[in-house]
Design a protein around this motif. Structure first.
Motif, short mmCIF file in Angstrom:
data_model
loop_
_atom_site.label_atom_id
_atom_site.label_comp_id
_atom_site.label_asym_id
_atom_site.label_seq_id
_atom_site.Cartn_x
_atom_site.Cartn_y
_atom_site.Cartn_z
N ASP A 53 2.04 1.71 -3.50
CA ASP A 53 0.67 2.47 -4.37
C ASP A 53 0.49 3.73 -4.10
O ASP A 53 0.18 4.53 -4.97
N LYS B 101 -10.91 3.83 -4.76
CA LYS B 101 -9.21 3.30 -4.38
C LYS B 101 -8.54 3.81 -5.61
O LYS B 101 -7.39 4.27 -5.32
N HIS C 101 0.77 -1.30 0.06
CA HIS C 101 0.13 -0.04 0.12
C HIS C 101 0.61 1.35 -0.19
O HIS C 101 0.49 2.27 -0.51
#
Length: 198
Positions: free
Chosen positions: A68, A190, A65
């Protein structure tokens, strides 16, 4: 105080800075903001060894994450608006949100059940909505920049928390009964939420 967690991932060593926030909460949580800032939210009295264990157990999640978030930050659109223009536009969107969100809440409330005390409009960088135990619904004005169906999903999500203050199966079942395509909208947020900027 900033701390450093070292992770080796795909033969590369990463030094990840993170902040620690202690409160009266009962569980540990890790969050990574859109700006790739890592925050550990911990119960009072959490020991250093417990922190190390948490970081080790969640290491895969953290690095995935974090990378990302870094990628999204680098790909974030660059606005050519002046600060004055951005401020004026933001004010107009906030005013529109204060009118629009109550209408969507009124529309979906008979479908989700529950009752609330008030609605607030905020501008958080990492949260799209929230529902407090006292029945306060908060929504991010930046959702006015999102597709209407995505905004509606967030409204339904928070309204369902009036009945289920968790993310249990019962909660998601209620969300799906009102918003069958919620997975698509959640995925859109997201992947594109970082683009909702002026």
């Amino acid at each position: 105080m900033e701390h450093i967690h070292r992770i080796k991932y795909q033969s590369q060593l990463y030094e990840l800075p993170y902040a620690v926030v202690y409160s009266r909460r009962k569980t540990c949580a890790i969050s990574i903001s859109a700006d790739a800032k890592i925050t550990l939210r911990l119960p009072l009295g959490t020991s250093d060894s417990q922190i190390r264990r948490l970081l080790l157990d969640k290491q895969g999640w953290i690095i995935t994450h974090y990378l990302d978030a870094v990628k999204q930050r680098e790909n974030r659109p660059v606005s050519d608006l002046t600060q004055a223009q951005r401020t004026a536009l933001e004010k107009r969107y906030i005013e529109a949100a204060r009118s629009y969100f109550p209408k969507r809440v009124s529309y979906f409330l008979p479908l989700t059940g529950g009752s609330f005390e008030r609605i607030t409009i905020r501008g958080q960088k990492t949260r799209w909505g929230s529902c407090s135990a006292k029945g306060t619904l908060s929504f991010n004005w930046r959702l006015m920049l999102a597709p209407p169906a995505v905004l509606d999903y967030v409204v339904v999500h928070e309204l369902c928390h009036l009945t289920h203050m968790d993310h249990s199966r019962a909660f998601w079942a209620l969300v799906e009964s009102v918003c069958p395509d919620y997975r698509t909208h959640r995925k859109w947020l997201k992947e594109h939420g970082h683009e909702l900027v002026l």
